[in-house]
Design a protein around this motif. Structure first.
Motif, PDB file in Angstrom:
ATOM      1  N   PHE A  30       9.608  14.735 -10.263  1.00 18.04           N
ATOM      2  CA  PHE A  30       9.582  15.186  -8.872  1.00 18.04           C
ATOM      3  C   PHE A  30       8.142  15.340  -8.384  1.00 18.04           C
ATOM      4  O   PHE A  30       7.796  14.916  -7.293  1.00 18.04           O
ATOM      5  N   GLU A  31       7.314  15.964  -9.235  1.00 17.05           N
ATOM      6  CA  GLU A  31       5.919  16.204  -8.885  1.00 17.05           C
ATOM      7  C   GLU A  31       5.186  14.893  -8.632  1.00 17.05           C
ATOM      8  O   GLU A  31       4.416  14.753  -7.685  1.00 17.05           O
ATOM      9  N   LEU A  32       5.441  13.950  -9.521  1.00 22.82           N
ATOM     10  CA  LEU A  32       4.770  12.658  -9.436  1.00 22.82           C
ATOM     11  C   LEU A  32       5.175  11.935  -8.155  1.00 22.82           C
ATOM     12  O   LEU A  32       4.342  11.364  -7.455  1.00 22.82           O
ATOM     13  N   LYS A  33       6.442  12.017  -7.849  1.00 23.24           N
ATOM     14  CA  LYS A  33       6.947  11.369  -6.649  1.00 23.24           C
ATOM     15  C   LYS A  33       6.317  12.009  -5.411  1.00 23.24           C
ATOM     16  O   LYS A  33       5.887  11.327  -4.493  1.00 23.24           O
ATOM     17  N   ARG A  34       6.238  13.347  -5.422  1.00 22.97           N
ATOM     18  CA  ARG A  34       5.673  14.079  -4.289  1.00 22.97           C
ATOM     19  C   ARG A  34       4.198  13.714  -4.100  1.00 22.97           C
ATOM     20  O   ARG A  34       3.759  13.364  -3.009  1.00 22.97           O
ATOM     21  N   LEU A  35       3.461  13.757  -5.220  1.00 20.71           N
ATOM     22  CA  LEU A  35       2.025  13.461  -5.185  1.00 20.71           C
ATOM     23  C   LEU A  35       1.746  12.033  -4.748  1.00 20.71           C
ATOM     24  O   LEU A  35       0.867  11.780  -3.920  1.00 20.71           O
ATOM     25  N   GLN A  36       2.497  11.127  -5.337  1.00 17.70           N
ATOM     26  CA  GLN A  36       2.329   9.705  -5.035  1.00 17.70           C
ATOM     27  C   GLN A  36       2.533   9.480  -3.533  1.00 17.70           C
ATOM     28  O   GLN A  36       1.775   8.776  -2.889  1.00 17.70           O
ATOM     29  N   HIS A  37       3.534  10.163  -3.002  1.00 17.07           N
ATOM     30  CA  HIS A  37       3.868  10.046  -1.589  1.00 17.07           C
ATOM     31  C   HIS A  37       2.788  10.700  -0.726  1.00 17.07           C
ATOM     32  O   HIS A  37       2.280  10.111   0.227  1.00 17.07           O
ATOM     33  N   GLU A  38       2.414  11.923  -1.127  1.00 15.24           N
ATOM     34  CA  GLU A  38       1.443  12.707  -0.359  1.00 15.24           C
ATOM     35  C   GLU A  38       0.086  12.022  -0.299  1.00 15.24           C
ATOM     36  O   GLU A  38      -0.547  11.933   0.745  1.00 15.24           O
TER      37      GLU A  38
ATOM     38  N   THR B 133       0.839  -1.205   0.000  1.00 13.30           N
ATOM     39  CA  THR B 133       0.000   0.000   0.000  1.00 13.30           C
ATOM     40  C   THR B 133       0.875   1.258   0.000  1.00 13.30           C
ATOM     41  O   THR B 133       1.827   1.356   0.769  1.00 13.30           O
ATOM     42  N   GLY B 134       0.549   2.181  -0.899  1.00 15.14           N
ATOM     43  CA  GLY B 134       1.266   3.452  -0.952  1.00 15.14           C
ATOM     44  C   GLY B 134       2.611   3.384  -1.634  1.00 15.14           C
ATOM     45  O   GLY B 134       3.342   4.364  -1.669  1.00 15.14           O
ATOM     46  N   LYS B 135       2.948   2.214  -2.214  1.00 13.47           N
ATOM     47  CA  LYS B 135       4.260   2.075  -2.854  1.00 13.47           C
ATOM     48  C   LYS B 135       4.175   2.287  -4.356  1.00 13.47           C
ATOM     49  O   LYS B 135       3.133   2.065  -4.972  1.00 13.47           O
ATOM     50  N   LEU B 136       5.298   2.716  -4.926  1.00 12.57           N
ATOM     51  CA  LEU B 136       5.386   2.836  -6.373  1.00 12.57           C
ATOM     52  C   LEU B 136       6.306   1.731  -6.892  1.00 12.57           C
ATOM     53  O   LEU B 136       7.472   1.660  -6.526  1.00 12.57           O
ATOM     54  N   PHE B 137       5.709   0.870  -7.702  1.00 12.97           N
ATOM     55  CA  PHE B 137       6.408  -0.308  -8.230  1.00 12.97           C
ATOM     56  C   PHE B 137       6.571  -0.125  -9.735  1.00 12.97           C
ATOM     57  O   PHE B 137       5.618   0.203 -10.435  1.00 12.97           O
ATOM     58  N   THR B 138       7.784  -0.310 -10.228  1.00 12.31           N
ATOM     59  CA  THR B 138       8.028  -0.063 -11.650  1.00 12.31           C
ATOM     60  C   THR B 138       8.340  -1.338 -12.412  1.00 12.31           C
ATOM     61  O   THR B 138       9.119  -2.172 -11.949  1.00 12.31           O
ATOM     62  N   LEU B 139       7.723  -1.457 -13.588  1.00 17.82           N
ATOM     63  CA  LEU B 139       8.103  -2.504 -14.539  1.00 17.82           C
ATOM     64  C   LEU B 139       9.025  -1.837 -15.546  1.00 17.82           C
ATOM     65  O   LEU B 139       8.611  -0.906 -16.251  1.00 17.82           O
ATOM     66  N   LEU B 140      10.271  -2.274 -15.581  1.00 15.69           N
ATOM     67  CA  LEU B 140      11.284  -1.662 -16.442  1.00 15.69           C
ATOM     68  C   LEU B 140      11.808  -2.705 -17.412  1.00 15.69           C
ATOM     69  O   LEU B 140      12.101  -3.837 -17.012  1.00 15.69           O
TER      70      LEU B 140
END
Ligand SMILES: Nc1ncnc2c1ncn2[C@@H]1O[C@H](COP(=O)(O)OP(=O)(O)OP(=O)(O)O)[C@@H](O)[C@H]1O
Ligand SMILES: [Mg+2]
Length: 371
Positions: free
Chosen positions: A185-193, A31-38
């Motif tokens: 940066f924005e995406l990281k901030r929003l995702q976190h917030e 929950t609340g994590k950002l998981f990347t398929l690279l």
């Protein structure tokens, strides 16, 4: 939160041939994590994401969200995409052409099951439009936006919904370098917030390293390694991962002995005897391939103290602003060495190289996975 287990998705191509786009893919996202398929083009990233969204019907496996199974081949479960309430930004972003920017972002909120007042919708939409830098274009027709602006609008629309699971397929691919960095940066901030659980798809290693809590590196339909950005970069398990994420040097060798310290081995290579680390056990006589990043090789003019030192001749120097890249011939092969731009060395000069033993990582050769 999201659990994908042994997912297999096939396509039949125009000639009736079976394409195993996704094979035995398993991962979990907290929950609340950002998981990347690279992974490289065609490795099955979009197919995995579309399978999670319910836009493809997999052949086998299980997909569960918050303990609820949305797909299971064994139980015969397939929940329709609109019943999964995930937010998705497609690689080919779909904005609604007959609406302006504001209406595009507001639409999912207006038709959504959660009742919101006009004022609340307005505030939320303007906030997400501000985040993606489109608030001044709120009244503009969506079709009059540039490609990058349309992509940001698609992202704003998905964010406005605050979905329980956000699925993003290369959402920054059409932006220029500067804007992409800002949006990152924005995406990281929003995702976190907002604590948005996110599955992010990209073939851009820097984006993956910068944004993710965890990364799954994919190749030819399969996950090759899962780990934190640091794990993936510093401890690549196989040659494909080492090569795809960042740049690296490969040096072949034969194991001579194991050292007292765990996981460390002495190897005979064309550069002389080198100490390297291996996650798996090796025995004397084993052939091994080690990977060392260009920034983990120190270049000096005087002989340095310590292990893993060899000499080389500078063949080429490339100035890249923040650093200098040297091509150095050593032991009959070319090594890429990255240094601070203040290093003063000229082409043709003989230099000493020291390869940090803890950064010399033994990687396995990928087995043939091509279909
Ligand atoms: N509708 C389709 N019919 C047949 N084959 C398909 C279809 N969609 C994708 N494929 C094939 O499945 C494989 C995986 O495709 P996918 O779109 O998941 O790759 P990707 O990792 O997202 O690549 P990219 O980075 O280029 O977007 C590829 O070999 C592709 O050609
Ligand atoms: Mg794709």
């Amino acid at each position: 939160m999201l659990k994908v287990d042994a997912l297999c998705t096939d396509y039949t191509d125009a000639h009736g041939r079976l394409v195993h786009a996704v094979q035995e893919v398993s991962f979990e996202v907290g929950t609340g994590k950002l998981f990347t398929l690279l992974g490289p083009s065609g490795c099955g990233k979009t197919t995995t994401l579309r399978s999670i969204a319910g836009l493809e019907r997999p052949q086998a496996g299980t997909i569960a969200v918050d303990g609820t199974v949305v797909y299971s081949s064994a139980q015969g479960v397939f929940v329709a995409p609109n019943k999964r309430s995930f937010g998705m930004v497609f690689q080919s972003y779909a904005i609604w052409p007959h609406m302006n920017v504001f209406q595009n972002a507001a639409f999912p909120l207006e038709v959504g099951s959660r009742r919101m007042t006009k004022q609340a919708i307005r505030e939320k939409v303007m906030r997400v439009l501000h985040t993606v830098g489109l608030e001044e274009l709120a009244g503009r027709e969506a079709t009059d936006l540039s490609g990058g602006q349309q992509q940001r609008l698609a992202l704003a629309r998905a964010l406005a919904m605050e979905p329980r699971l956000l699925l993003l397929d290369e959402p920054l691919s059409n932006l220029d370098a500067k804007l992409r960095e800002r949006m990152r940066f924005e995406l990281k901030r929003l995702q976190h917030e907002l604590g948005l659980t996110t599955v992010y798809v990209t073939h851009d290693q820097y984006e993956a390293l910068a944004l993710s809590h965890e990364i799954a590196v994919m190749n030819a339909g399969r996950i090759v390694q899962i780990g934190t950005p640091r794990d993936i970069y510093e401890r690549p398990r196989d040659k494909f991962v080492a090569d795809f994420v960042g740049s690296t040097n490969f040096i072949e060798g034969t194991v001579v002995a194991s050292e007292n310290c765990a996981h460390r081995y002495r190897m005979q290579t064309a550069l002389g005897v080198l100490l390297a680390e291996s996650a798996s056990r090796l025995t004397s006589g084993d052939h091994a391939l080690l990977s060392v990043r260009p920034e983990d090789i120190a270049l000096t003019l005087n002989v340095p103290a310590g292990d893993n030192v060899c000499t080389g001749i500078v063949r080429a120097i490339v100035f890249l602003g923040e650093f200098l890249d040297f091509q150095i011939e050593a032991g009959g092969q070319m090594l890429l060495v990255r240094c601070h731009p203040t290093v003063e060395v000229v082409a043709g000069q003989t230099v000493y190289l020291q390869l940090s033993p803890e950064k010399c990582i033994v990687v396995t050769e990928p087995t043939s996975r091509w279909k």
